[in-house]
Design an enzyme around this catalytic site. Structure first.
Site, PDB file in Angstrom:
ATOM      1  CB  SER A 189      44.693 -78.642  42.741  1.00  9.82           C
ATOM      2  OG  SER A 189      43.489 -77.891  42.743  1.00  9.82           O
TER       3      SER A 189
ATOM      4  CE1 TYR B 260      41.553 -81.056  39.797  1.00 10.87           C
ATOM      5  CE2 TYR B 260      42.846 -82.566  38.458  1.00 10.87           C
ATOM      6  CZ  TYR B 260      42.703 -81.353  39.120  1.00 10.87           C
ATOM      7  OH  TYR B 260      43.748 -80.443  39.106  1.00 10.87           O
TER       8      TYR B 260
ATOM      9  CE  LYS C  49      46.201 -82.846  40.113  1.00  8.55           C
ATOM     10  NZ  LYS C  49      47.503 -83.003  39.453  1.00  8.55           N
TER      11      LYS C  49
HETATM   12  N1  LIG Z   1      44.986 -75.445  35.119  1.00 14.10           N
HETATM   13  C1  LIG Z   1      44.573 -75.351  36.368  1.00 14.10           C
HETATM   14  O1  LIG Z   1      43.738 -74.506  36.693  1.00 14.10           O
HETATM   15  C2  LIG Z   1      45.147 -76.283  37.428  1.00 14.10           C
HETATM   16  C3  LIG Z   1      44.864 -76.044  38.779  1.00 14.10           C
HETATM   17  C4  LIG Z   1      45.400 -76.897  39.731  1.00 14.10           C
HETATM   18  C5  LIG Z   1      46.209 -77.962  39.348  1.00 14.10           C
HETATM   19  N2  LIG Z   1      46.472 -78.169  38.033  1.00 14.10           N
HETATM   20  C6  LIG Z   1      47.319 -79.305  37.659  1.00 14.10           C
HETATM   21  O2  LIG Z   1      48.435 -78.833  36.886  1.00 14.10           O
HETATM   22  C7  LIG Z   1      48.801 -79.843  35.933  1.00 14.10           C
HETATM   23  C8  LIG Z   1      48.828 -79.249  34.539  1.00 14.10           C
HETATM   24  O3  LIG Z   1      47.552 -78.694  34.299  1.00 14.10           O
HETATM   25  P1  LIG Z   1      47.260 -77.925  32.902  1.00 14.10           P
HETATM   26  O4  LIG Z   1      46.220 -76.906  33.182  1.00 14.10           O
HETATM   27  O5  LIG Z   1      48.548 -77.546  32.267  1.00 14.10           O
HETATM   28  O6  LIG Z   1      46.560 -79.099  32.067  1.00 14.10           O
HETATM   29  P2  LIG Z   1      46.817 -79.547  30.550  1.00 14.10           P
HETATM   30  O7  LIG Z   1      45.787 -80.562  30.223  1.00 14.10           O
HETATM   31  O8  LIG Z   1      46.995 -78.359  29.680  1.00 14.10           O
HETATM   32  O9  LIG Z   1      48.274 -80.261  30.655  1.00 14.10           O
HETATM   33  C9  LIG Z   1      48.406 -81.605  31.082  1.00 14.10           C
HETATM   34  C10 LIG Z   1      49.275 -82.302  30.054  1.00 14.10           C
HETATM   35  O10 LIG Z   1      49.501 -83.640  30.483  1.00 14.10           O
HETATM   36  C11 LIG Z   1      49.364 -84.488  29.373  1.00 14.10           C
HETATM   37  N3  LIG Z   1      49.004 -85.821  29.894  1.00 14.10           N
HETATM   38  C12 LIG Z   1      47.856 -86.180  30.527  1.00 14.10           C
HETATM   39  N4  LIG Z   1      47.902 -87.490  30.849  1.00 14.10           N
HETATM   40  C13 LIG Z   1      49.109 -87.961  30.423  1.00 14.10           C
HETATM   41  C14 LIG Z   1      49.750 -89.222  30.458  1.00 14.10           C
HETATM   42  N5  LIG Z   1      49.153 -90.315  30.968  1.00 14.10           N
HETATM   43  N6  LIG Z   1      50.994 -89.336  29.928  1.00 14.10           N
HETATM   44  C15 LIG Z   1      51.618 -88.254  29.386  1.00 14.10           C
HETATM   45  N7  LIG Z   1      51.068 -87.029  29.308  1.00 14.10           N
HETATM   46  C16 LIG Z   1      49.819 -86.891  29.831  1.00 14.10           C
HETATM   47  C17 LIG Z   1      48.305 -83.848  28.471  1.00 14.10           C
HETATM   48  O11 LIG Z   1      48.419 -84.253  27.115  1.00 14.10           O
HETATM   49  C18 LIG Z   1      48.608 -82.363  28.660  1.00 14.10           C
HETATM   50  O12 LIG Z   1      49.518 -81.897  27.681  1.00 14.10           O
HETATM   51  C19 LIG Z   1      47.780 -80.977  36.095  1.00 14.10           C
HETATM   52  O13 LIG Z   1      48.357 -81.960  36.962  1.00 14.10           O
HETATM   53  C20 LIG Z   1      46.598 -80.308  36.791  1.00 14.10           C
HETATM   54  O14 LIG Z   1      45.861 -81.218  37.583  1.00 14.10           O
HETATM   55  C21 LIG Z   1      45.969 -77.362  37.047  1.00 14.10           C
HETATM   56  C1  LIG Z   2      34.538 -77.168  41.331  1.00 17.19           C
HETATM   57  C2  LIG Z   2      35.615 -77.023  40.312  1.00 17.19           C
HETATM   58  O1  LIG Z   2      35.396 -77.136  39.113  1.00 17.19           O
HETATM   59  N1  LIG Z   2      36.847 -76.710  40.786  1.00 17.19           N
HETATM   60  C3  LIG Z   2      37.998 -76.645  39.866  1.00 17.19           C
HETATM   61  C4  LIG Z   2      38.026 -75.273  39.246  1.00 17.19           C
HETATM   62  O2  LIG Z   2      38.117 -74.335  40.275  1.00 17.19           O
HETATM   63  P1  LIG Z   2      37.159 -73.080  40.195  1.00 17.19           P
HETATM   64  O3  LIG Z   2      35.760 -73.565  40.145  1.00 17.19           O
HETATM   65  O4  LIG Z   2      37.575 -72.170  41.280  1.00 17.19           O
HETATM   66  O5  LIG Z   2      37.575 -72.390  38.793  1.00 17.19           O
HETATM   67  P2  LIG Z   2      36.592 -71.940  37.612  1.00 17.19           P
HETATM   68  O6  LIG Z   2      37.424 -71.140  36.705  1.00 17.19           O
HETATM   69  O7  LIG Z   2      35.870 -73.132  37.055  1.00 17.19           O
HETATM   70  O8  LIG Z   2      35.477 -71.004  38.333  1.00 17.19           O
HETATM   71  C5  LIG Z   2      35.891 -69.786  38.953  1.00 17.19           C
HETATM   72  C6  LIG Z   2      34.648 -68.996  39.295  1.00 17.19           C
HETATM   73  O9  LIG Z   2      33.993 -68.624  38.079  1.00 17.19           O
HETATM   74  C7  LIG Z   2      32.662 -69.114  38.045  1.00 17.19           C
HETATM   75  N2  LIG Z   2      32.378 -69.501  36.647  1.00 17.19           N
HETATM   76  C8  LIG Z   2      33.189 -70.394  36.009  1.00 17.19           C
HETATM   77  C9  LIG Z   2      32.952 -70.710  34.690  1.00 17.19           C
HETATM   78  C10 LIG Z   2      31.864 -70.113  34.009  1.00 17.19           C
HETATM   79  O10 LIG Z   2      31.580 -70.361  32.822  1.00 17.19           O
HETATM   80  N3  LIG Z   2      31.066 -69.213  34.703  1.00 17.19           N
HETATM   81  C11 LIG Z   2      31.310 -68.898  36.004  1.00 17.19           C
HETATM   82  O11 LIG Z   2      30.583 -68.090  36.602  1.00 17.19           O
HETATM   83  C12 LIG Z   2      32.626 -70.260  39.040  1.00 17.19           C
HETATM   84  O12 LIG Z   2      31.303 -70.422  39.583  1.00 17.19           O
HETATM   85  C13 LIG Z   2      33.622 -69.790  40.097  1.00 17.19           C
HETATM   86  O13 LIG Z   2      32.979 -68.914  40.983  1.00 17.19           O
HETATM   87  O14 LIG Z   2      39.162 -75.102  38.440  1.00 17.19           O
HETATM   88  C14 LIG Z   2      40.380 -75.270  39.179  1.00 17.19           C
HETATM   89  C15 LIG Z   2      41.498 -74.966  38.233  1.00 17.19           C
HETATM   90  O15 LIG Z   2      41.376 -75.792  37.104  1.00 17.19           O
HETATM   91  C16 LIG Z   2      40.465 -76.697  39.738  1.00 17.19           C
HETATM   92  O16 LIG Z   2      41.678 -76.886  40.473  1.00 17.19           O
HETATM   93  C17 LIG Z   2      39.271 -76.900  40.641  1.00 17.19           C
HETATM   94  O17 LIG Z   2      39.289 -78.257  41.110  1.00 17.19           O
END
Ligand SMILES: NC(=O)c1ccc[n+]([C@@H]2O[C@H](COP(=O)([O-])OP(=O)(O)OC[C@H]3O[C@@H](n4cnc5c(N)ncnc54)[C@H](O)[C@@H]3O)[C@@H](O)[C@H]2O)c1
Ligand SMILES: CC(=O)N[C@H]1[C@@H](OP(=O)(O)OP(=O)(O)OC[C@H]2O[C@@H](n3ccc(=O)[nH]c3=O)[C@H](O)[C@@H]2O)O[C@H](CO)[C@@H](O)[C@@H]1O
Length: 351
Positions: free
Chosen positions: A134, A159, A163
């Site tokens: 991330s 969190y 990572k």
């Molecule tokens: N969504 C984002 O904005 C974002 C941003 C940066 C990084 N990531 C990373 O991408 C990956 C996927 O994110 P996502 O948004 O799809 O989240 P998500 O929660 O939708 O998917 C994660 C999945 O992992 C499963 N899981 C969690 N712990 C587990 C375990 N111990 N054993 C087996 N399964 C397990 C959950 O049930 C879920 O289905 C994560 O590693 C997250 O940190 C997500």
């Molecule tokens: C500080 C934090 O939480 N960072 C996480 C967040 O990033 P990040 O904070 O960038 O992502 P968000 O979607 O939560 O927010 C994006 C932008 O929208 C604004 N906002 C968000 C929600 C809302 O209800 N109203 C609003 O105004 C936030 O202030 C920000 O400016 O999500 C990413 C994707 O899951 C993670 O990898 C980051 O670790």
């Protein structure tokens, strides 16, 4: 030559399910494990709902096991059941605020889980690994756009530290044993849904992230959006981020698998997955109103602690090294999110 088999952890989740779909379309065999702690288990079907729909869309079979990656025996049994060639690791807990409240659960789930997985891989001579990292590993950006050379480790939440620490473990592993080939993909802000509208982001409870919150206001599940901060030094005072379409992100993973499949080169590689374009909160709100034809009521409120003003990627390295570039813009992200949300107002749990 049989197509490679990829073990996908967390495959029932938002990013995992979208990536499984693109892997299947690219001809990979896919084995999915997930403990369903953050995924809808679905009806009578053995498959979680998201994966059942991926099978329906692709017409391809998915092997699914309800496995917790922190459970050594459960993980080993999957490697005994299948010849795995590569692993794409999505399984993790990912709520920033929650991680500050229950850090030990986050370190156990995300770090111990990853270590158990890596040990099982090594014991079965599997050394090709794609990791879900991330942009949060960069902490508050010291320069923009953020390149892979930007310092990492200045993370603001447990969190984010899981990572960062995991990347450090992977670097040490690659240094210690030249058989390891690791691609760590640093996601900026994934949003959107597959064009079918059948799979998408389905957060548990109140969404932490902006796009799903906007979508739930537009579909009438929430009365209004709180805009966290309107006094940032940005174009309109609201936070600026690099939103990337989930299908662009998924395609980036397929390119990473293709690289691992064909290279002799081993070691640790990190790539930003972003668009290189910054978009403010209010720009996203207005784009969503255009795409959905719905009003998105919002209120300007105080900043959320830990939020930075601006963060967006330099994505040139992924283009050079993976031959990958994001192609979908903000309007497409909003259109595809709206199709999913309007067709599934309550996510996968159709009430
Ligand atoms: N969504 C984002 O904005 C974002 C941003 C940066 C990084 N990531 C990373 O991408 C990956 C996927 O994110 P996502 O948004 O799809 O989240 P998500 O929660 O939708 O998917 C994660 C999945 O992992 C499963 N899981 C969690 N712990 C587990 C375990 N111990 N054993 C087996 N399964 C397990 C959950 O049930 C879920 O289905 C994560 O590693 C997250 O940190 C997500
Ligand atoms: C500080 C934090 O939480 N960072 C996480 C967040 O990033 P990040 O904070 O960038 O992502 P968000 O979607 O939560 O927010 C994006 C932008 O929208 C604004 N906002 C968000 C929600 C809302 O209800 N109203 C609003 O105004 C936030 O202030 C920000 O400016 O999500 C990413 C994707 O899951 C993670 O990898 C980051 O670790």
């Amino acid at each position: 030559m049989a197509p490679p088999t990829v073990l996908v952890t967390g495959g029932a989740g938002y990013i995992g399910s979208h990536t499984v779909l693109e892997m299947l379309n690219a001809g990979y065999n896919v084995i999915c494990v997930d403990n369903l702690c953050n995924a809808y288990s679905g009806g009578a079907s053995k498959l979680p709902e998201a994966l059942s729909r991926v099978q329906e869309i692709t017409g391809k079979k998915i092997h699914f096991y309800r496995v917790d990656i922190t459970d050594r025996e459960q993980v080993r049994s999957v490697f005994q059941e299948h010849k795995i060639d590569m692993v794409a690791h999505f399984a993790a807990l990912k709520a920033v605020g929650e991680s500050c409240r229950i850090p030990l659960q986050y370190y156990h789930n995300n770090m111990t889980g990853t270590n158990v997985l890596l040990e099982a891989m090594a014991d079965n001579n599997v050394f090709k690994f794609v990791y879900s990292s991330s942009a949060t590993v960069y902490g508050e950006p010291k320069f923009l756009p953020v390149t892979e050379e930007h310092p990492t480790g200045n993370c603001t939440s447990p969190y984010g530290k899981t990572k960062y620490f995991t990347e450090e473990i992977l670097k040490d592993l690659c240094k210690s044993d030249k058989r390891w080939a690791v691609v760590s993909l640093r996601y900026f802000n994934p949003v959107g849904a597959h064009i079918s509208g059948r799979i998408g982001e389905d957060p548990n409870g109140e969404p932490n992230n902006l796009m799903p919150y906007i979508a739930q206001v537009a579909v009438g599940r929430r009365p209004k959006l709180s805009v966290y901060g309107s006094d940032f030094p940005t174009k309109d005072g609201t936070g600026v981020r690099d939103y990337i379409h989930i299908v662009d992100l998924a395609e980036g993973h397929v390119k990473a698998l293709d690289k691992l499949r064909n290279i002799a080169e081993t070691g640790f590689f990190a790539y930003n997955l972003g668009t290189g374009v910054g978009c403010s909160v209010l720009e996203l709100v207005h784009a969503f109103e255009r795409a959905s034809g719905q009003k998105v009521t919002y209120e300007l409120v105080d900043r959320r602690s830990g939020d930075v003003a601006t963060c967006y990627a330099d994505a040139k390295l992924a283009e050079q090294a993976l031959g990958w570039k994001a192609t979908r813009g903000i309007d497409k992200m909003c259109e595809d999110t709206w199709r999913w949300q309007s067709q599934n107002p309550n996510g996968y749990a159709q009430k």
